[in-house]
Design an enzyme around this catalytic site. Structure first.
Site, PDB file in Angstrom:
ATOM      1  N   ASN A  19      -6.886  -2.002   2.388  1.00 44.34           N
ATOM      2  CA  ASN A  19      -6.565  -3.891   1.658  1.00 44.34           C
ATOM      3  C   ASN A  19      -8.009  -4.368   2.236  1.00 44.34           C
ATOM      4  O   ASN A  19      -8.831  -3.332   2.930  1.00 44.34           O
ATOM      5  CB  ASN A  19      -5.427  -4.421   3.162  1.00 44.34           C
ATOM      6  CG  ASN A  19      -4.783  -4.135   3.257  1.00 44.34           C
ATOM      7  OD1 ASN A  19      -3.700  -4.140   2.663  1.00 44.34           O
ATOM      8  ND2 ASN A  19      -3.595  -4.448   4.687  1.00 44.34           N
TER       9      ASN A  19
ATOM     10  N   ARG B 139       0.711  -1.371   0.476  1.00 47.49           N
ATOM     11  CA  ARG B 139      -0.123  -0.357   0.323  1.00 47.49           C
ATOM     12  C   ARG B 139       0.815   1.396  -0.491  1.00 47.49           C
ATOM     13  O   ARG B 139       0.620   1.862  -0.898  1.00 47.49           O
ATOM     14  CB  ARG B 139      -1.108   0.102   1.311  1.00 47.49           C
ATOM     15  CG  ARG B 139      -1.756  -0.493   0.815  1.00 47.49           C
ATOM     16  CD  ARG B 139      -2.985  -1.226   2.748  1.00 47.49           C
ATOM     17  NE  ARG B 139      -2.294  -0.748   3.367  1.00 47.49           N
ATOM     18  CZ  ARG B 139      -2.374  -0.930   4.736  1.00 47.49           C
ATOM     19  NH1 ARG B 139      -3.582  -0.527   4.846  1.00 47.49           N
ATOM     20  NH2 ARG B 139      -1.412  -1.650   5.516  1.00 47.49           N
TER      21      ARG B 139
END
Length: 820
Positions: free
Chosen positions: A56, A38
């Site tokens: 996520n 990320r």
């Protein structure tokens, strides 16, 4: 939509454009949580001036990105090309969307995504979406990275000398994860609230700890302590004082990533012998940890493959040739020309090795045959009689995980024990499982496997299912994996042996689950299927499955098998001639019994005088032979492992073993690698009905084209007779051991050539615990290759019973798939 890996660029042409902008929804699946993916996406998007968000969820990582078409194109290419070092992308899918401005009538609008939203013109990491069924992968634990090591050694850094330094590129993962998505509250770091400095790093996109879930420092993270055997904390620097104890010859229990280890100074014979005595581990080798490659090179011969394995992020134990005069106690690996060496993989290890200034023995923290200790509450009771002190800390270990063991073979690593550093990375199934599968594995070196679709999650090493503690580790592991990956089995696969605890568990579980099918998989078929799955092959192959023993399809004990096999079925195309095992399992613990049985088969009960094995055991020799002749508690077996035991006992002097496979291992170590002579074993058709796999009604037929006249039968007793006659003639036992190995390799090649002539199958697969014998594996593989075979061997899962669960899962999936 684009799905796949490395399949070209997704073109922005044809997508809806608003003001020269396009928008895409992207999904990344694979190892993309807990590896800095990320933050990587965030940094890439910001650099390219894109709007949107990343987060996520239960499937992996979702991305919404909006910007100029060429920037979106560049973003999609870089997403795979430049992914973080610990990431592994299995699948990227891209779906064009209408730009946010169009949805909002030309005004800036939020881009909805999961639990949050990015605003057009900006890019954000949004909260995780924990809803849905988990499909995201969990990263294995990773060795400390170079950046963290620099901080560890820098007196000016706030993490100088801190034993828990980590970042998005390294540190604990699988052993601390309690659930997914991989976020701090679902790890064992949840109890450590981040301080202001760590919080700032966690939220700083420019910091490599941006969204690193285990981030911590001396002010807010776990704390190291050195305890005496009664649990009282010892004053002073825990690492420095522990190093002093080790240099003084003491044994210390050290808490690692997946459990406790027992440490002693590797060069101190008295300390290592004391550790061996207290642990009740009489002969099995200990692993040694060296500070770096240079120090490892003083202990072993380290080639390029060995160096790559030692420095791999998994940091396994690597079996390498031991250097003559290596500064390691004899008791570390008695009678073994190899040494299991590993490098530090946690900051604590690096600190300890630097303070000790020499290699240390580092072996699993347990009493022999018990699972490794991983709970702090268990450590004093289970290790108190072994360790003189405990170097421990307060970060809980959620999953007990042993060190992995590998060795170099043909320029790559071959896994002997798959655990820390490799688990829970899945193995891709060539034939995806239509229904979720639990494969329960074997009795010894147990692993289990959960499979769904094309993913097979082989567990960490559980061990031998011979006591309550190990069985509990097995059942807890199944429950944890099932919850972690959202797999609820509808097919439960198991070994055919009804007395294996793994089989009993499978039967009981299937009884409690509605609409669940129970699938039995023959042990040696599972070995060959495991090798096929390891290599991404469907078969058919000529499978050579050599091991200790497993229950055959005819109810006898197999173990020296030639199978014509694919993933759905097999035919027994050849085997070693069966001999009795006098005393049953006693013949495994006392290999001299197998020598007696094989000598009886070789000489018709009239073995020559003067063989030392018969002289050493004269008090029981006649009784054991009588047992074998009468068939009383003497089951017949075709086991290759028992054949190796017989020759090892024949050469002596060991008549009883202290760990599984010891006699065969010592025979390999004894063999002269320069000897090229070989013994000859006769091979003939059996002339009786063939044995088929028939685990359940409707099992597909075996591959066609077996040997006319029945399976080949190999006279292993011929090899024993040749060895006995050489021994009586005064030939060096090292030469005899080598000629025996060469003879076994030769019979493998000759049988495979005969079966190829009969079937047309030109690929051979070598599996089973006997092929952990590197000398045999090399000679057999070389001989098969020279004969024109394509040879499959193991690399990602063990050839031993640790790979059985993958084979069971692959067979169950293929049979399910074949039924449509």
């Amino acid at each position: 939509m684009r799905t796949g890996r490395g399949d070209g660029q997704a073109r922005a042409a044809g997508q809806t454009r608003v003001g020269g902008r396009v928008r895409v929804d992207v999904r990344a699946e694979g190892l993309v949580q807990g590896v800095g993916f990320r933050p990587f996406v965030y940094g890439l998007a910001v650099r390219l001036g894109l709007a949107g968000c990343v987060g996520n969820d239960a499937d992996g990582v979702f991305v919404e990105a909006e910007g100029a078409p060429e920037r979106i194109e560049e973003f999609l290419v870089a997403l795979e090309r430049d992914a973080p070092p610990l990431a592994r992308i299995d699948r990227i899918s891209v779906m064009p969307r209408t730009p946010a401005e169009a949805e909002a009538g030309g005004q800036p609008a939020e881009i909805a995504a999961g639990a949050g939203g990015g605003v057009a013109g900006a890019f954000a990491i949004v909260d995780s979406d924990a809803s849905g069924r988990p499909r995201a992968l969990v990263s294995p634990d990773g060795a400390t990275c170079a950046d963290c090591l620099r901080e560890l050694a820098d007196p000016g850094d706030r993490r100088f000398g801190y034993a828990f330094v980590n970042c998005t590129n390294c540190g604990p993962r699988f052993t601390i994860v309690r659930g997914v998505p991989y976020d701090r509250p679902l790890t064992t770091m949840a109890g450590f609230a981040m301080c202001a400095a760590c919080t700032a790093e966690y939220h700083d996109p420019a910091d490599r700890r941006f969204h690193a879930q285990p981030v911590c420092c001396p002010d807010c993270g776990p704390r190291l302590r050195l305890l005496d055997p009664r649990g009282a904390e010892l004053p002073g620097d825990p690492v420095g004082r522990c190093a002093g104890l080790l240099r003084a010859g003491r044994v210390v229990a050290v808490k690692g990533l997946g459990g406790y280890h027992l440490a002693a100074l590797a060069s101190d014979e008295d300390a290592v012998a004391a550790l061996r005595r207290r642990k009740h581990r009489e002969d099995k080798p200990f692993a040694v940890m060296a500070a770096d490659l240079e120090q490892a090179g003083l202990l072993c011969e380290v080639d390029a493959t060995g160096a790559a394995l030692l420095t791999d992020r998994a940091r396994p134990i690597v079996l390498l040739p031991r250097r003559a005069g290596a500064p390691v106690a004899v008791s570390a690996a008695p009678g073994d020309r190899r040494l299991g060496v590993m490098l530090p993989y946690t900051p604590l290890h690096h600190l300890l090795l630097a303070a000790v200034t020499g290699p240390i023995v580092l072996t699993s923290g347990n009493v022999s045959d018990e699972p490794i200790v991983h709970r702090d509450s268990d450590a004093p009771a289970r290790l108190g009689g072994i360790a003189d002190a405990f170097l421990t800390h307060d970060r809980p270990i959620h999953v007990r995980t042993d060190d992995s063991v590998v060795r170099p073979f043909r320029g790559r690593g071959s896994v002997l024990r798959r655990s820390r550093g490799y688990v829970p990375d899945p193995v891709e199934l060539r034939r995806p499982a239509p229904r979720p599968i639990l494969a329960c594995g074997a009795e010894l070196k147990n692993t289990f496997c959960l499979a769904e679709g094309d993913r097979a999650f082989v567990s960490h090493h559980i061990g031998d299912l011979e006591n309550y503690e190990t069985l509990r580790s097995f059942t807890e592991g199944v429950e944890h994996f099932s919850a972690l990956f959202g797999i609820r089995p509808r097919v439960v696969a198991h070994d055919l042996h009804p007395e294996y605890l793994s089989t009993k568990y499978a039967v009981e579980l299937a009884d409690t689950l509605a609409e669940t099918e129970l699938v039995g998989v023959q042990h040696h078929h599972a070995h060959i299927a495991s090798c096929l799955a390891d290599n991404g092959e469907p078969g058919p192959v000529l499978g050579v499955a050599f091991d200790g023993l497993g229950l055959g399809a005819d109810g006898t004990l197999w173990g020296g098998e030639f199978l014509l096999a694919d993933l759905t079925s097999f035919e027994r195309a050849g085997h070693l001639a069966p001999v009795p095992m006098p005393g049953g399992t006693a013949a495994i613990r006392q290999p001299w019994r197998m020598a007696a049985a094989y000598l009886q088969a070789a000489y018709g009960g009239q073995a020559p005088e003067g063989l030392a094995v018969a002289v050493r055991n004269r008090a029981r020799w006649a009784d054991v032979l009588a047992l074998a002749r009468a068939g009383v508690n003497s089951p017949l077996t075709s086991s290759a492992g028992r054949l190796f035991d017989a020759v090892s006992a024949l050469l002596g002097p060991r008549d009883a073993i202290t760990y599984e496979g010891q006699a065969a291992i010592e025979l390999e170590q004894r063999a002269d690698p320069a000897e090229r002579g070989r013994y000859h074993a006769s091979v003939s058709p059996a002339g009786h009905d063939r044995h088929h796999a028939s685990a359940s009604p409707g099992t597909p037929a075996a591959p066609s084209g077996a040997v006319p006249g029945g399976p080949l039968v190999v006279a292993g007793a011929d090899l024993v007779r040749a060895a006995a006659e050489d021994l009586l003639a005064g030939v060096d036992p090292a030469v005899i051991a080598a000629r025996f190995h060469n003879g076994v390799a030769d019979l493998v090649v000759r049988c495979c050539v005969a079966l190829r002539d009969a079937t047309g199958v030109t690929t051979a697969a070598l599996s089973g615990g006997v092929f952990q014998n590197l000398l045999l594996l090399q000679r057999a593989a070389d001989g098969l290759s020279a004969a024109g075979f394509r040879v499959l061997t193991h690399s990602r899962v063990p050839a031993n019973d640790g790979g059985i669960s993958l084979g069971q899962a692959a067979v169950a999936a293929a049979r399910d798939h074949a039924r449509g």
